[in-house]
Design an enzyme around this catalytic site. Structure first.
Site: not given
Ligand code: RFL
Ligand code: PHB
Length: 392
Positions: A72, A292, A200
Protein backbone atom coordinates in the site's frame (compact mmCIF):
# COMPACT_ATOMS: atom_id res chain seq x y z
CA UNK A 1 16.53 -28.38 31.20
CA UNK A 2 18.97 -25.76 29.93
CA UNK A 3 18.96 -23.18 27.18
CA UNK A 4 20.60 -19.88 26.32
CA UNK A 5 17.43 -17.79 26.00
CA UNK A 6 14.07 -18.59 27.62
CA UNK A 7 11.28 -16.86 25.72
CA UNK A 8 7.95 -16.33 27.50
CA UNK A 9 5.04 -16.02 25.05
CA UNK A 10 4.40 -17.24 21.47
CA UNK A 11 2.85 -14.10 20.05
CA UNK A 12 4.65 -12.40 17.15
CA UNK A 13 7.42 -11.02 19.45
CA UNK A 14 8.35 -14.38 20.97
CA UNK A 15 8.08 -16.37 17.76
CA UNK A 16 10.07 -13.87 15.66
CA UNK A 17 12.81 -13.57 18.27
CA UNK A 18 12.94 -17.37 18.58
CA UNK A 19 13.24 -17.80 14.82
CA UNK A 20 16.02 -15.20 14.45
CA UNK A 21 18.00 -16.68 17.36
CA UNK A 22 17.56 -20.24 16.09
CA UNK A 23 18.87 -19.26 12.66
CA UNK A 24 22.10 -17.88 14.08
CA UNK A 25 22.65 -20.85 16.40
CA UNK A 26 21.48 -19.40 19.73
CA UNK A 27 19.48 -22.02 21.65
CA UNK A 28 16.09 -20.94 22.86
CA UNK A 29 12.92 -22.41 24.35
CA UNK A 30 9.48 -20.80 23.99
CA UNK A 31 6.83 -21.17 26.71
CA UNK A 32 3.25 -20.25 25.75
CA UNK A 33 0.27 -20.28 28.10
CA UNK A 34 -2.36 -21.08 25.46
CA UNK A 35 -2.75 -23.55 22.59
CA UNK A 36 -1.51 -22.57 19.12
CA UNK A 37 -5.16 -22.54 17.90
CA UNK A 38 -6.08 -20.01 20.57
CA UNK A 39 -3.13 -17.75 19.72
CA UNK A 40 -4.14 -17.86 16.04
CA UNK A 41 -7.77 -17.07 16.79
CA UNK A 42 -6.97 -13.55 18.06
CA UNK A 43 -7.57 -11.17 15.17
CA UNK A 44 -5.36 -8.12 15.56
CA UNK A 45 -2.96 -6.10 13.43
CA UNK A 46 -2.94 -5.77 9.67
CA UNK A 47 -0.35 -3.18 8.67
CA UNK A 48 3.36 -4.00 8.54
CA UNK A 49 6.05 -1.35 8.30
CA UNK A 50 9.03 -1.80 6.01
CA UNK A 51 11.30 -2.61 8.99
CA UNK A 52 9.06 -5.49 10.06
CA UNK A 53 8.92 -6.87 6.52
CA UNK A 54 12.74 -6.79 6.31
CA UNK A 55 13.06 -8.61 9.65
CA UNK A 56 10.66 -11.35 8.50
CA UNK A 57 12.88 -11.74 5.41
CA UNK A 58 16.02 -11.91 7.55
CA UNK A 59 14.29 -14.58 9.64
CA UNK A 60 13.65 -16.62 6.48
CA UNK A 61 9.87 -16.62 6.93
CA UNK A 62 8.75 -14.18 4.26
CA UNK A 63 7.75 -16.48 1.41
CA UNK A 64 3.99 -16.41 2.04
CA UNK A 65 4.05 -12.76 3.13
CA UNK A 66 5.94 -11.69 -0.01
CA UNK A 67 3.40 -13.56 -2.16
CA UNK A 68 0.17 -12.59 -0.38
CA UNK A 69 0.89 -9.22 1.27
CA UNK A 70 -0.64 -6.15 -0.36
CA UNK A 71 1.74 -3.26 -0.96
CA UNK A 72 0.00 0.00 0.00
CA UNK A 73 1.51 3.28 -1.16
CA UNK A 74 -1.11 5.51 0.47
CA UNK A 75 -4.19 5.73 2.66
CA UNK A 76 -7.06 8.18 3.06
CA UNK A 77 -8.20 10.42 5.89
CA UNK A 78 -11.89 11.36 5.57
CA UNK A 79 -13.21 14.35 7.53
CA UNK A 80 -16.41 16.39 7.31
CA UNK A 81 -14.70 18.73 4.83
CA UNK A 82 -13.76 15.93 2.43
CA UNK A 83 -11.14 13.27 1.76
CA UNK A 84 -7.37 13.58 1.79
CA UNK A 85 -4.99 10.93 0.46
CA UNK A 86 -1.68 10.52 2.28
CA UNK A 87 0.65 9.47 -0.52
CA UNK A 88 3.28 7.67 1.55
CA UNK A 89 5.33 6.66 -1.47
CA UNK A 90 5.57 10.19 -2.88
CA UNK A 91 6.16 11.77 0.53
CA UNK A 92 8.67 9.28 1.97
CA UNK A 93 9.67 6.87 -0.81
CA UNK A 94 8.28 3.99 1.31
CA UNK A 95 5.08 1.97 1.51
CA UNK A 96 3.54 -0.47 4.03
CA UNK A 97 2.45 -4.08 3.59
CA UNK A 98 -1.09 -5.14 4.46
CA UNK A 99 -0.75 -8.68 5.83
CA UNK A 100 -2.57 -9.97 8.90
CA UNK A 101 -0.96 -10.67 12.25
CA UNK A 102 -2.71 -14.03 12.18
CA UNK A 103 -0.79 -14.91 9.00
CA UNK A 104 2.50 -13.61 10.45
CA UNK A 105 1.97 -15.80 13.52
CA UNK A 106 0.97 -18.77 11.39
CA UNK A 107 4.12 -18.46 9.22
CA UNK A 108 6.33 -18.21 12.30
CA UNK A 109 4.63 -21.19 13.99
CA UNK A 110 5.15 -23.28 10.85
CA UNK A 111 8.82 -22.33 10.73
CA UNK A 112 9.22 -23.31 14.39
CA UNK A 113 7.57 -26.67 13.76
CA UNK A 114 9.76 -27.31 10.71
CA UNK A 115 13.04 -26.44 12.40
CA UNK A 116 12.14 -28.50 15.47
CA UNK A 117 13.19 -25.86 18.02
CA UNK A 118 11.48 -26.43 21.38
CA UNK A 119 8.16 -24.75 22.10
CA UNK A 120 5.76 -25.66 24.93
CA UNK A 121 2.13 -24.69 24.40
CA UNK A 122 -0.21 -24.77 27.39
CA UNK A 123 2.70 -24.09 29.75
CA UNK A 124 1.07 -22.85 32.95
CA UNK A 125 2.25 -21.34 36.23
CA UNK A 126 5.29 -19.83 34.51
CA UNK A 127 7.55 -18.23 37.14
CA UNK A 128 10.75 -16.24 36.64
CA UNK A 129 13.58 -16.62 39.17
CA UNK A 130 16.96 -14.97 39.91
CA UNK A 131 17.11 -12.72 36.88
CA UNK A 132 18.25 -9.56 38.73
CA UNK A 133 21.53 -11.10 39.82
CA UNK A 134 22.65 -14.66 39.57
CA UNK A 135 21.70 -17.37 37.13
CA UNK A 136 18.14 -17.05 35.86
CA UNK A 137 15.67 -19.89 35.83
CA UNK A 138 12.09 -20.29 34.64
CA UNK A 139 9.77 -22.87 36.19
CA UNK A 140 6.49 -24.01 34.65
CA UNK A 141 3.90 -26.76 34.54
CA UNK A 142 3.33 -28.73 31.36
CA UNK A 143 0.98 -31.70 31.02
CA UNK A 144 0.85 -32.06 34.78
CA UNK A 145 4.64 -32.09 35.19
CA UNK A 146 6.77 -29.43 36.86
CA UNK A 147 9.76 -28.24 34.77
CA UNK A 148 12.74 -26.05 35.50
CA UNK A 149 14.56 -24.25 32.68
CA UNK A 150 17.99 -22.78 33.41
CA UNK A 151 19.07 -20.04 31.03
CA UNK A 152 21.44 -17.13 30.42
CA UNK A 153 18.73 -14.63 29.49
CA UNK A 154 14.93 -14.33 29.67
CA UNK A 155 12.92 -12.55 26.97
CA UNK A 156 9.52 -11.48 28.35
CA UNK A 157 7.39 -11.54 25.18
CA UNK A 158 4.16 -12.34 27.02
CA UNK A 159 2.03 -9.33 26.19
CA UNK A 160 0.37 -6.73 28.38
CA UNK A 161 -1.23 -9.24 30.79
CA UNK A 162 1.80 -11.54 31.00
CA UNK A 163 3.85 -12.60 34.01
CA UNK A 164 7.24 -11.09 33.05
CA UNK A 165 6.58 -7.42 33.79
CA UNK A 166 4.72 -8.40 36.97
CA UNK A 167 7.80 -10.32 38.18
CA UNK A 168 9.87 -7.12 38.41
CA UNK A 169 10.08 -5.60 41.93
CA UNK A 170 7.77 -2.55 41.99
CA UNK A 171 10.54 -0.17 43.08
CA UNK A 172 12.55 -0.99 39.94
CA UNK A 173 9.90 -0.16 37.33
CA UNK A 174 7.93 2.94 36.42
CA UNK A 175 4.87 3.04 34.19
CA UNK A 176 3.15 5.74 32.19
CA UNK A 177 -0.45 5.30 31.12
CA UNK A 178 -3.41 6.88 29.38
CA UNK A 179 -6.76 5.15 29.07
CA UNK A 180 -9.21 6.40 26.44
CA UNK A 181 -12.95 6.70 27.07
CA UNK A 182 -13.96 4.45 24.15
CA UNK A 183 -13.11 1.20 22.40
CA UNK A 184 -12.92 -0.27 18.89
CA UNK A 185 -15.47 -2.77 17.69
CA UNK A 186 -13.84 -4.83 14.92
CA UNK A 187 -15.50 -7.07 12.33
CA UNK A 188 -13.98 -9.50 9.84
CA UNK A 189 -15.91 -10.58 6.76
CA UNK A 190 -15.32 -12.29 3.43
CA UNK A 191 -16.48 -9.40 1.29
CA UNK A 192 -14.28 -7.26 -1.01
CA UNK A 193 -12.90 -4.10 0.68
CA UNK A 194 -14.90 -0.94 0.02
CA UNK A 195 -11.70 0.82 -1.14
CA UNK A 196 -8.34 -0.45 -2.41
CA UNK A 197 -6.50 1.47 0.31
CA UNK A 198 -7.25 2.00 4.04
CA UNK A 199 -9.69 4.79 4.93
CA UNK A 200 -9.65 6.42 8.40
CA UNK A 201 -12.89 8.34 9.01
CA UNK A 202 -13.80 11.05 11.50
CA UNK A 203 -17.59 11.39 11.62
CA UNK A 204 -19.72 13.13 14.27
CA UNK A 205 -21.20 9.67 15.06
CA UNK A 206 -17.69 8.39 15.82
CA UNK A 207 -14.50 7.13 14.20
CA UNK A 208 -14.53 4.34 11.61
CA UNK A 209 -11.76 2.46 9.79
CA UNK A 210 -11.98 0.47 6.56
CA UNK A 211 -9.12 -2.01 6.37
CA UNK A 212 -8.62 -5.40 4.77
CA UNK A 213 -6.72 -8.68 4.81
CA UNK A 214 -6.91 -9.46 1.06
CA UNK A 215 -8.87 -8.49 -2.06
CA UNK A 216 -11.75 -10.61 -0.78
CA UNK A 217 -11.53 -10.17 3.00
CA UNK A 218 -12.35 -6.91 4.79
CA UNK A 219 -11.68 -5.68 8.31
CA UNK A 220 -13.80 -2.79 9.59
CA UNK A 221 -13.71 -0.96 12.91
CA UNK A 222 -16.13 1.40 14.69
CA UNK A 223 -15.44 3.60 17.70
CA UNK A 224 -17.82 2.33 20.39
CA UNK A 225 -18.68 2.99 24.01
CA UNK A 226 -16.84 0.91 26.61
CA UNK A 227 -20.19 0.13 28.21
CA UNK A 228 -21.26 -1.84 25.13
CA UNK A 229 -21.05 -5.61 24.71
CA UNK A 230 -20.25 -7.34 21.44
CA UNK A 231 -23.48 -9.38 21.69
CA UNK A 232 -25.43 -6.13 21.35
CA UNK A 233 -23.95 -5.66 17.87
CA UNK A 234 -25.70 -7.82 15.29
CA UNK A 235 -24.09 -7.78 11.84
CA UNK A 236 -27.02 -5.67 10.62
CA UNK A 237 -26.49 -3.07 13.31
CA UNK A 238 -22.78 -2.94 12.49
CA UNK A 239 -23.34 -2.43 8.75
CA UNK A 240 -26.00 0.23 9.34
CA UNK A 241 -23.73 2.17 11.68
CA UNK A 242 -20.70 1.82 9.39
CA UNK A 243 -22.75 3.08 6.40
CA UNK A 244 -23.87 6.08 8.44
CA UNK A 245 -20.24 7.00 9.22
CA UNK A 246 -18.83 6.47 5.69
CA UNK A 247 -18.70 9.24 3.08
CA UNK A 248 -21.83 8.82 0.92
CA UNK A 249 -20.07 7.44 -2.19
CA UNK A 250 -18.31 4.77 -0.12
CA UNK A 251 -21.52 3.87 1.72
CA UNK A 252 -23.18 3.36 -1.66
CA UNK A 253 -20.60 0.77 -2.75
CA UNK A 254 -20.13 -1.00 0.61
CA UNK A 255 -20.61 -4.75 0.21
CA UNK A 256 -21.94 -6.34 3.37
CA UNK A 257 -22.02 -9.99 4.40
CA UNK A 258 -21.92 -12.25 7.44
CA UNK A 259 -19.08 -11.62 9.89
CA UNK A 260 -16.89 -14.44 11.15
CA UNK A 261 -15.19 -12.48 13.91
CA UNK A 262 -16.35 -9.56 15.98
CA UNK A 263 -14.73 -8.16 19.12
CA UNK A 264 -14.33 -5.01 21.20
CA UNK A 265 -10.87 -3.78 22.18
CA UNK A 266 -10.28 -1.02 24.74
CA UNK A 267 -7.80 1.70 23.77
CA UNK A 268 -4.78 2.36 25.94
CA UNK A 269 -1.36 4.01 25.87
CA UNK A 270 1.16 2.43 28.25
CA UNK A 271 4.95 2.37 28.63
CA UNK A 272 7.05 0.61 31.28
CA UNK A 273 10.56 1.90 31.96
CA UNK A 274 13.20 0.55 31.86
CA UNK A 275 12.83 -2.57 29.71
CA UNK A 276 15.83 -4.47 31.08
CA UNK A 277 16.13 -5.88 34.60
CA UNK A 278 19.40 -7.76 34.97
CA UNK A 279 19.00 -10.69 32.60
CA UNK A 280 15.30 -10.13 31.88
CA UNK A 281 14.27 -8.11 28.83
CA UNK A 282 10.70 -6.98 28.20
CA UNK A 283 9.69 -7.09 24.53
CA UNK A 284 6.60 -5.82 22.64
CA UNK A 285 3.23 -5.50 24.39
CA UNK A 286 4.80 -6.74 27.66
CA UNK A 287 6.48 -3.32 27.87
CA UNK A 288 4.19 -0.99 25.94
CA UNK A 289 0.74 -0.58 24.44
CA UNK A 290 -0.50 1.91 21.88
CA UNK A 291 -4.04 2.60 20.70
CA UNK A 292 -4.36 0.90 17.27
CA UNK A 293 -5.08 4.15 15.37
CA UNK A 294 -1.48 4.48 14.15
CA UNK A 295 -1.07 0.74 13.38
CA UNK A 296 2.06 0.67 15.53
CA UNK A 297 1.71 -2.12 18.15
CA UNK A 298 3.05 -5.06 16.20
CA UNK A 299 5.59 -2.85 14.48
CA UNK A 300 7.00 -1.70 17.82
CA UNK A 301 7.26 -5.32 18.90
CA UNK A 302 9.36 -5.88 15.78
CA UNK A 303 11.82 -3.05 16.52
CA UNK A 304 12.26 -4.35 20.09
CA UNK A 305 12.96 -7.82 18.68
CA UNK A 306 15.51 -6.35 16.25
CA UNK A 307 17.35 -4.56 19.08
CA UNK A 308 17.32 -7.57 21.42
CA UNK A 309 18.34 -9.99 18.65
CA UNK A 310 21.41 -7.91 17.77
CA UNK A 311 22.27 -7.46 21.45
CA UNK A 312 22.01 -11.21 22.09
CA UNK A 313 24.15 -11.98 19.05
CA UNK A 314 26.80 -9.70 20.53
CA UNK A 315 26.48 -11.32 23.97
CA UNK A 316 26.13 -14.99 23.01
CA UNK A 317 28.19 -15.27 19.81
CA UNK A 318 30.70 -12.45 19.72
CA UNK A 319 31.79 -12.05 23.35
CA UNK A 320 30.27 -8.55 23.64
CA UNK A 321 27.63 -8.62 26.42
CA UNK A 322 27.84 -4.80 26.56
CA UNK A 323 25.81 -4.75 23.31
CA UNK A 324 22.80 -5.42 25.55
CA UNK A 325 23.48 -2.43 27.76
CA UNK A 326 21.63 0.09 25.59
CA UNK A 327 18.58 -2.13 24.96
CA UNK A 328 16.15 0.00 27.00
CA UNK A 329 17.54 3.29 25.76
CA UNK A 330 17.43 2.34 22.06
CA UNK A 331 13.95 0.77 22.29
CA UNK A 332 12.38 3.53 24.37
CA UNK A 333 13.56 6.32 22.09
CA UNK A 334 11.61 4.78 19.20
CA UNK A 335 8.70 3.64 21.39
CA UNK A 336 7.96 7.12 22.73
CA UNK A 337 7.79 8.52 19.20
CA UNK A 338 5.30 5.82 18.22
CA UNK A 339 3.36 6.45 21.45
CA UNK A 340 3.17 10.13 20.51
CA UNK A 341 2.02 9.38 16.98
CA UNK A 342 -0.61 6.84 18.09
CA UNK A 343 -1.95 9.17 20.78
CA UNK A 344 -2.04 12.05 18.27
CA UNK A 345 -3.78 10.02 15.53
CA UNK A 346 -6.32 8.91 18.15
CA UNK A 347 -7.03 12.49 19.22
CA UNK A 348 -7.21 13.66 15.60
CA UNK A 349 -9.74 11.05 14.49
CA UNK A 350 -12.06 10.11 17.36
CA UNK A 351 -15.11 11.84 18.78
CA UNK A 352 -14.50 12.98 22.33
CA UNK A 353 -17.03 14.28 24.78
CA UNK A 354 -15.18 17.60 24.66
CA UNK A 355 -15.90 21.30 24.92
CA UNK A 356 -16.50 23.45 21.81
CA UNK A 357 -12.99 24.95 21.98
CA UNK A 358 -11.34 21.49 21.86
CA UNK A 359 -13.61 20.52 18.96
CA UNK A 360 -12.52 23.58 16.95
CA UNK A 361 -8.85 22.77 17.71
CA UNK A 362 -9.39 19.22 16.46
CA UNK A 363 -10.92 20.54 13.25
CA UNK A 364 -8.03 22.98 12.78
CA UNK A 365 -5.51 20.17 13.24
CA UNK A 366 -7.33 18.03 10.65
CA UNK A 367 -7.29 20.96 8.26
CA UNK A 368 -3.67 21.98 8.87
CA UNK A 369 -2.15 18.51 8.66
CA UNK A 370 -3.95 17.60 5.45
CA UNK A 371 -3.55 20.90 3.62
CA UNK A 372 0.19 21.40 3.99
CA UNK A 373 3.11 19.41 2.62
CA UNK A 374 4.76 19.54 6.06
CA UNK A 375 1.66 18.13 7.75
CA UNK A 376 1.17 15.30 5.27
CA UNK A 377 4.89 14.42 5.36
CA UNK A 378 4.80 14.20 9.16
CA UNK A 379 1.87 11.79 9.03
CA UNK A 380 3.42 9.72 6.23
CA UNK A 381 6.88 9.32 7.76
CA UNK A 382 5.46 8.22 11.11
CA UNK A 383 2.97 5.84 9.48
CA UNK A 384 5.56 4.03 7.31
CA UNK A 385 7.73 3.73 10.43
CA UNK A 386 10.75 5.58 11.80
CA UNK A 387 14.12 3.91 11.13
CA UNK A 388 15.54 1.21 13.42
CA UNK A 389 18.63 2.28 15.36
CA UNK A 390 21.59 -0.04 14.77
CA UNK A 391 23.08 -1.80 17.81
CA UNK A 392 26.84 -1.24 18.03
P1 RFL B 1 0.91 -10.76 22.19
O1 RFL B 1 0.48 -10.85 20.78
O2 RFL B 1 -0.06 -10.31 23.21
O3 RFL B 1 1.52 -12.17 22.59
C1 RFL B 1 1.84 -12.49 23.93
C2 RFL B 1 1.77 -14.00 24.10
O4 RFL B 1 2.18 -14.34 25.43
C3 RFL B 1 1.28 -15.31 25.96
N1 RFL B 1 1.30 -15.23 27.43
C4 RFL B 1 1.94 -16.12 28.23
N2 RFL B 1 2.67 -17.20 27.95
C5 RFL B 1 3.19 -17.90 29.00
N3 RFL B 1 3.00 -17.56 30.29
C6 RFL B 1 2.26 -16.48 30.62
N4 RFL B 1 2.09 -16.13 31.89
C7 RFL B 1 1.70 -15.70 29.56
N5 RFL B 1 0.95 -14.58 29.52
C8 RFL B 1 0.71 -14.31 28.23
C9 RFL B 1 -0.07 -14.94 25.35
O5 RFL B 1 -0.95 -16.05 25.36
C10 RFL B 1 0.35 -14.52 23.95
O6 RFL B 1 0.33 -15.60 23.03
O7 RFL B 1 2.18 -9.75 22.33
P2 RFL B 1 3.38 -9.50 21.28
O8 RFL B 1 3.97 -10.77 20.77
O9 RFL B 1 4.27 -8.50 21.95
O10 RFL B 1 2.67 -8.81 20.01
C11 RFL B 1 2.08 -7.54 20.10
C12 RFL B 1 0.94 -7.42 19.09
O11 RFL B 1 0.09 -8.53 19.24
C13 RFL B 1 0.14 -6.10 19.25
O12 RFL B 1 1.02 -5.02 19.52
C14 RFL B 1 -0.68 -5.74 18.00
O13 RFL B 1 -1.67 -6.70 17.75
C15 RFL B 1 -1.36 -4.37 18.15
N6 RFL B 1 -2.22 -4.01 17.02
C16 RFL B 1 -1.70 -3.52 15.83
N7 RFL B 1 -0.36 -3.42 15.68
C17 RFL B 1 0.16 -2.99 14.49
O14 RFL B 1 1.40 -2.87 14.38
N8 RFL B 1 -0.62 -2.70 13.39
C18 RFL B 1 -1.97 -2.80 13.45
O15 RFL B 1 -2.64 -2.59 12.43
C19 RFL B 1 -2.57 -3.20 14.72
N9 RFL B 1 -3.89 -3.33 14.84
C20 RFL B 1 -3.62 -4.15 17.14
C21 RFL B 1 -4.44 -3.79 16.01
C22 RFL B 1 -4.20 -4.63 18.30
C23 RFL B 1 -5.58 -4.74 18.38
N10 RFL B 1 -6.12 -5.25 19.60
C24 RFL B 1 -7.09 -6.24 19.68
C25 RFL B 1 -5.48 -4.90 20.87
C26 RFL B 1 -5.80 -3.89 16.09
C27 RFL B 1 -6.38 -4.34 17.28
C28 RFL B 1 -7.90 -4.39 17.32
C1 PHB C 1 -6.27 -3.69 10.79
O1 PHB C 1 -6.35 -3.98 9.57
O2 PHB C 1 -6.56 -4.50 11.65
C2 PHB C 1 -5.79 -2.34 11.19
C3 PHB C 1 -5.32 -1.47 10.23
C4 PHB C 1 -4.89 -0.20 10.60
C5 PHB C 1 -4.97 0.19 11.92
C6 PHB C 1 -5.43 -0.69 12.89
C7 PHB C 1 -5.85 -1.96 12.53
O3 PHB C 1 -4.57 1.44 12.27
Amino acid sequence: MKTQVAIIGAGPSGLLLGQLLHRCGIDNVILERHTSEYVLSRVRAGVLEYGFVELMREAGVSEHMDRQGLDHEGFTLAFQDGRHRVDMKALTGKSVLVYGQTEVTHDLMNARRENGAPIYYEATDVQLHDFLDGKPKVTFLHQGEQHSLECDYIAGCDGFHGVSRKSVPVDRIQSFERVYPFGWLGLLTDTPPVEEELVYIHNPRGFALCSMRSHTRSRYYLQCSLAEHVEEWSDDRFWTELSARLPADLAAKLQTGPSFEKSIAPLRSFVAEPMRFGRLFLVGDAAHIVPPTGAKGLNLASSDVYTLYHGLRGACLEGHPERLDRYSEICLRRIWKAERFSWWMTSLLHVFDSDPFSQRIQRAEQDYYTSTQAGLTTIAENYVGLPYEPVV
